[in-house]
Design an enzyme around this catalytic site. Structure first.
Site: not given
Ligand code: GLP
Length: 252
Positions: A162-164, A181
């Site tokens: 769950n990326e920014p 990432t």
């Protein structure tokens, strides 16, 4: 206080945070908690539903669990495990695959039945991913939810993948990976950024937050800034780990 804890949580921290002298001791204490939960559930004839993570951080926890299996008779027969994420696309036998990682780091060394662990499938055609993700969450729900979720944290604050920008109510889904990432993962892909998948399937933030207990591991100074921000700053989609401030039973 355990002798290896440098300091227990303090009042202004919005997420209880324990600082240990070294990763091995911290991992031991996390493994002890997981083992106690597995045994408690086994005693009551119940499955123990674990959410598991990859990355370098949980390796020492898995090593300790394997030791407990071998030396202390800890059985994983009642464990049902759901992993957080997998690159997309990804061949499960590739060295970078999280399926292979979990087999090598834990599952092949304990007595968990083969049909008791689930890892997002990096081989699906893209058109089937949405259904797969819905089914993945449904399976967890049918078991009464995750009893325990183990987490690492990415250099940008991501949990799972769950990326920014991920919302607090986000579901299990296909995610575009952040440039940072992918750069962090290049070493695993022979040092070539172009070989790092651009996407991953990740359990959503909402499913992680529904776990009855969440423990996040972070070792070394590299993660210190993101951890401090998640623990002391405000809840923000820019740092998904900060969402754990809203969890009633989380520990960093
Ligand atoms: C990957 C995983 C995350 C993990 C992160 C940190 O991005 N998808 O779940 O937390 O790596 O890895 P490490 O523990 O190696 O720092």
């Amino acid at each position: 206080m355990e002798k290896h804890i440098i300091r227990e949580p303090i009042a202004y921290e919005k997420i209880p945070t324990r600082i240990y002298r070294d990763p091995k001791e911290a991992s031991k204490s996390v493994a002890v908690e997981i083992a106690a939960l597995i045994r408690e559930k086994a005693k009551a004839n119940l499955p123990c539903v674990l959410g598991l993570a990859t990355g370098s951080s949980p390796k020492t926890v898995y090593a300790e669990l394997i030791r407990m299996h071998r030396e202390e008779g800890l059985s994983f027969k009642n464990v049902i495990a759901f992993n957080l994420d997998e690159y997309y696309p990804m061949d499960p036998h590739a060295v970078q695959s999280y399926w292979r990682f979990m087999r090598e780091q834990l599952f092949d060394h304990v007595d968990i039945p083969e049909d008791h662990y689930f890892i997002p499938d990096g081989t699906l055609p893209e058109s089937r991913i949405a259904d797969f993700c819905r089914e993945y969450e449904h399976k967890i729900d049918q078991l009464g939810g995750l009893d325990f979720q183990l987490l690492g944290i990415g250099g940008n604050g991501h949990i799972g993948f769950n990326e920014p920008g991920s919302l607090i109510n986000s579901k299990t889904r296909l995610m575009m990976l952040d440039h940072s990432t992918r750069v962090a993962a290049t070493m695993d892909f022979g040092g070539e950024l172009t070989k790092v998948p651009k996407k991953a399937i990740t359990m959503g933030v909402s499913k992680i937050l529904q776990a009855k207990r969440v423990v996040l591991l972070a070792w070394g100074e590299r993660k210190a800034e993101k951890i401090a921000d998640a623990v002391e700053g405000s809840v923000s989609e820019q740092n998904p780990a900060s969402y754990l401030q809203t969890h009633p039973n989380a520990l960093f």
